[in-house]
Design an enzyme around this catalytic site. Structure first.
Site, PDB file in Angstrom:
ATOM      1  N   CYS A 102      -3.880  -7.426  -4.575  1.00 16.99           N
ATOM      2  CA  CYS A 102      -3.134  -6.938  -3.412  1.00 16.99           C
ATOM      3  C   CYS A 102      -1.722  -7.515  -3.431  1.00 16.99           C
ATOM      4  O   CYS A 102      -1.538  -8.732  -3.533  1.00 16.99           O
ATOM      5  CB  CYS A 102      -3.862  -7.356  -2.140  1.00 16.99           C
ATOM      6  SG  CYS A 102      -2.879  -7.185  -0.623  1.00 16.99           S
ATOM      7  N   GLU A 103      -0.726  -6.651  -3.347  1.00 18.56           N
ATOM      8  CA  GLU A 103       0.655  -7.117  -3.421  1.00 18.56           C
ATOM      9  C   GLU A 103       1.127  -7.811  -2.144  1.00 18.56           C
ATOM     10  O   GLU A 103       2.179  -8.453  -2.150  1.00 18.56           O
ATOM     11  CB  GLU A 103       1.589  -5.952  -3.747  1.00 18.56           C
ATOM     12  CG  GLU A 103       1.682  -4.891  -2.665  1.00 18.56           C
ATOM     13  CD  GLU A 103       2.541  -3.706  -3.090  1.00 18.56           C
ATOM     14  OE1 GLU A 103       3.256  -3.162  -2.229  1.00 18.56           O
ATOM     15  OE2 GLU A 103       2.487  -3.315  -4.280  1.00 18.56           O
ATOM     16  N   HIS A 104       0.369  -7.702  -1.076  1.00 15.65           N
ATOM     17  CA  HIS A 104       0.788  -8.320   0.183  1.00 15.65           C
ATOM     18  C   HIS A 104       0.409  -9.794   0.280  1.00 15.65           C
ATOM     19  O   HIS A 104       1.160 -10.591   0.851  1.00 15.65           O
ATOM     20  CB  HIS A 104       0.173  -7.560   1.370  1.00 15.65           C
ATOM     21  CG  HIS A 104       0.612  -6.139   1.437  1.00 15.65           C
ATOM     22  ND1 HIS A 104      -0.219  -5.113   1.852  1.00 15.65           N
ATOM     23  CD2 HIS A 104       1.792  -5.550   1.120  1.00 15.65           C
ATOM     24  CE1 HIS A 104       0.427  -3.967   1.802  1.00 15.65           C
ATOM     25  NE2 HIS A 104       1.647  -4.205   1.364  1.00 15.65           N
ATOM     26  N   HIS A 105      -0.770 -10.146  -0.260  1.00  9.67           N
ATOM     27  CA  HIS A 105      -1.242 -11.528  -0.151  1.00  9.67           C
ATOM     28  C   HIS A 105      -1.598 -12.156  -1.508  1.00  9.67           C
ATOM     29  O   HIS A 105      -2.028 -13.305  -1.545  1.00  9.67           O
ATOM     30  CB  HIS A 105      -2.486 -11.601   0.750  1.00  9.67           C
ATOM     31  CG  HIS A 105      -2.253 -11.117   2.141  1.00  9.67           C
ATOM     32  ND1 HIS A 105      -2.568  -9.831   2.545  1.00  9.67           N
ATOM     33  CD2 HIS A 105      -1.723 -11.729   3.236  1.00  9.67           C
ATOM     34  CE1 HIS A 105      -2.246  -9.674   3.819  1.00  9.67           C
ATOM     35  NE2 HIS A 105      -1.735 -10.803   4.263  1.00  9.67           N
ATOM     36  N   GLN A 143      -4.173  -0.023  -2.585  1.00 10.26           N
ATOM     37  CA  GLN A 143      -5.196   0.936  -3.025  1.00 10.26           C
ATOM     38  C   GLN A 143      -4.689   2.370  -2.963  1.00 10.26           C
ATOM     39  O   GLN A 143      -5.015   3.195  -3.821  1.00 10.26           O
ATOM     40  CB  GLN A 143      -6.460   0.769  -2.181  1.00 10.26           C
ATOM     41  CG  GLN A 143      -7.617   1.654  -2.634  1.00 10.26           C
ATOM     42  CD  GLN A 143      -8.899   1.362  -1.871  1.00 10.26           C
ATOM     43  OE1 GLN A 143      -9.125   0.240  -1.420  1.00 10.26           O
ATOM     44  NE2 GLN A 143      -9.740   2.368  -1.719  1.00 10.26           N
ATOM     45  N   HIS A 171     -11.511  -5.661  -0.174  1.00 11.14           N
ATOM     46  CA  HIS A 171     -10.247  -6.398  -0.218  1.00 11.14           C
ATOM     47  C   HIS A 171     -10.456  -7.809   0.328  1.00 11.14           C
ATOM     48  O   HIS A 171     -10.843  -7.988   1.489  1.00 11.14           O
ATOM     49  CB  HIS A 171      -9.189  -5.687   0.636  1.00 11.14           C
ATOM     50  CG  HIS A 171      -8.770  -4.359   0.073  1.00 11.14           C
ATOM     51  ND1 HIS A 171      -7.512  -4.146  -0.461  1.00 11.14           N
ATOM     52  CD2 HIS A 171      -9.438  -3.184  -0.045  1.00 11.14           C
ATOM     53  CE1 HIS A 171      -7.426  -2.886  -0.877  1.00 11.14           C
ATOM     54  NE2 HIS A 171      -8.581  -2.284  -0.628  1.00 11.14           N
ATOM     55  N   CYS A 173      -8.208  -9.875   1.039  1.00  9.19           N
ATOM     56  CA  CYS A 173      -7.246 -10.189   2.095  1.00  9.19           C
ATOM     57  C   CYS A 173      -7.790  -9.793   3.463  1.00  9.19           C
ATOM     58  O   CYS A 173      -7.299 -10.262   4.498  1.00  9.19           O
ATOM     59  CB  CYS A 173      -5.911  -9.499   1.832  1.00  9.19           C
ATOM     60  SG  CYS A 173      -5.999  -7.709   1.706  1.00  9.19           S
TER      61      CYS A 173
END
Length: 211
Positions: A102-105, A143, A171, A173
């Site tokens: 996941c690119e956010h976390h 995703q 996920h 996250c």
């Protein structure tokens, strides 16, 4: 950390980039990353020099380079191994396992992709679809983008009558932090061509998934 241990870590980093044309730049970047990871360990409340943690920065560096190896290829190229076969019905490859980040976390998400297409004039090797999925998954991702990239690659290279992709994933996250809903999963779809225009084609695809 002893001098011998420090030299061992340096050798491990050199091994990672031994054939890289930008080796000097990459080594400097790697050292910055490992120094930052040591500071992160301190910030979290532990000692980066203690046994069990002193090699963690180089392990994390190697792991992230593996998690993101999809940046070092064009996944569409896997599909260019094509065959002229007279088949104009659905081809479905289901339960393609993947692991992504996941690119956010920078937390992992993982699951399966189901990829189907109706050929026009050419098909590709079944394993090539799995390799293509892996190539896009091994990047910093969301995703929704992953699902569309898989569908777009099939459409661009094979020019089929239609493409449909369903991705199901958990996920970390969401499951392991934040709201911590460990049983939650996410499903995304992408449809192109006849699957976008014909409900019976979508129904056929989904009915095969539920068998």
């Amino acid at each position: 950390m002893s001098i011998a241990e420090s030299n061992l870590i340096s050798e491990k980093v050199l091994e990672i980039f031994k054939n890289d044309p930008d080796q000097e730049i990459k080594l400097a970047q790697a050292q910055n990353v490992m120094n930052s990871l040591k500071e992160l360990i301190k910030l979290c409340g532990d000692d980066p020099t203690r046994d069990g943690l002193h090699e963690t920065p180089v392990r994390v560096l190697k792991a992230f380079l593996e998690y993101t190896e999809g940046y070092r290829e064009d996944p569409k190229e896997h599909l260019e191994k094509i065959f002229a076969v007279d088949h104009q019905e659905l081809v479905l490859v289901r339960d393609i396992e993947f692991y992504s980040m996941c690119e956010h976390h920078f937390a992992p998400f993982f699951g399966v992709a189901h990829v189907g297409y109706v050929p026009s004039e050419k098909i590709t090797g079944l394993s090539k679809i799995g390799r293509m999925v892996e190539g896009y998954a091994r990047r910093f991702q969301v995703q929704e983008r992953l699902t569309n990239q898989i569908a777009d690659a099939i459409e661009e290279v094979l020019r089929p009558q239609g493409v449909m992709v369903v991705v199901e994933a958990k996920h970390m996250c969401m499951c392991g932090r934040g709201i911590k809903k460990s049983n939650s999963s996410t499903t995304t779809t992408a449809v192109r061509g006849m699957f976008a225009n014909q409900s019976d084609a979508r129904i056929e695809f989904l009915s095969l998934l539920n068998r």
